[in-house]
Design a protein around this motif. Structure first.
Motif, PDB file in Angstrom:
ATOM      1  N   THR A  53     -16.436  25.555  74.075  1.00 51.76           N
ATOM      2  CA  THR A  53     -15.920  24.434  75.132  1.00 51.76           C
ATOM      3  C   THR A  53     -14.402  24.105  74.609  1.00 51.76           C
ATOM      4  OG1 THR A  53     -17.777  23.525  75.128  1.00 51.76           O
ATOM      5  CG2 THR A  53     -16.272  22.155  75.795  1.00 51.76           C
ATOM      6  N   TYR A  54     -13.634  23.887  75.867  1.00 49.64           N
ATOM      7  CA  TYR A  54     -12.192  23.442  75.671  1.00 49.64           C
ATOM      8  C   TYR A  54     -12.496  22.131  76.678  1.00 49.64           C
ATOM      9  CZ  TYR A  54     -10.659  28.058  74.322  1.00 49.64           C
ATOM     10  OH  TYR A  54     -10.538  29.171  73.764  1.00 49.64           O
ATOM     11  N   GLU A  55     -11.473  21.383  75.882  1.00 44.12           N
ATOM     12  CA  GLU A  55     -11.209  19.801  76.230  1.00 44.12           C
ATOM     13  C   GLU A  55      -9.956  19.968  77.040  1.00 44.12           C
ATOM     14  OE1 GLU A  55     -11.535  15.285  74.871  1.00 44.12           O
ATOM     15  OE2 GLU A  55      -9.899  17.006  73.982  1.00 44.12           O
ATOM     16  N   TYR A  56      -9.871  19.488  78.344  1.00 42.50           N
ATOM     17  CA  TYR A  56      -8.615  19.190  79.077  1.00 42.50           C
ATOM     18  C   TYR A  56      -8.430  17.855  79.170  1.00 42.50           C
ATOM     19  CZ  TYR A  56      -8.776  24.281  79.601  1.00 42.50           C
ATOM     20  OH  TYR A  56      -8.692  25.795  79.299  1.00 42.50           O
ATOM     21  N   ARG A  57      -7.163  17.214  79.029  1.00 41.53           N
ATOM     22  CA  ARG A  57      -6.469  15.910  79.264  1.00 41.53           C
ATOM     23  C   ARG A  57      -5.371  15.923  80.226  1.00 41.53           C
ATOM     24  NH1 ARG A  57      -7.921  11.831  75.386  1.00 41.53           N
ATOM     25  NH2 ARG A  57      -9.351  12.686  73.798  1.00 41.53           N
TER      26      ARG A  57
END
Length: 119
Positions: A53-57
């Motif tokens: 998983t990658y988290e994008y903000r």
């Protein structure tokens, strides 16, 4: 609440979830973060487990304003989301706003969608 027996709706829901296994999902949360990873499972509380998983903000408000000022002369505004790799995550169901399946036409169960021809 119905008994623990099988029902058409339950069976259909279970089959749908099985069809999502190992597909890439984009999960958006109440704080506007977006998680992109492979769907592994869920539970009765609607928590979602994603792997790789990658988290994008979203950029901070200050960076949004600075980016808008810098690109206003060009007539467009482009803001880059920050990202980081997380690996295996559990996204709490109570914070999920939207879930999207990333699926290309070649991966669809029934093949690519063909437009109708009207004569």
């Amino acid at each position: 609440m119905e008994g623990q027996g099988s029902s058409p709706d339950r069976d259909e829901a279970a089959e749908f979830l099985r069809s999502l296994l190992n597909k890439n999902l984009r999960v958006t949360t109440t704080d506007e973060r977006m998680f992109w990873g492979q769907f592994k499972c869920t539970d009765p509380d609607s928590n979602v487990v994603l792997s790789h998983t990658y988290e994008y903000r979203q950029p901070s408000v200050q960076k949004r304003v600075e980016g808008a000022v810098q690109t206003a002369e060009a007539g467009t505004v482009k803001l880059d989301m920050t990202s980081r790799y997380l690996g295996l995550v559990v996204v709490p169901g109570k914070y999920i706003v939207k879930m999207e399946v990333e699926e290309f036409a070649s991966q669809m169960r029934h093949g690519p969608i063909r437009p109708e021809v009207v004569l």
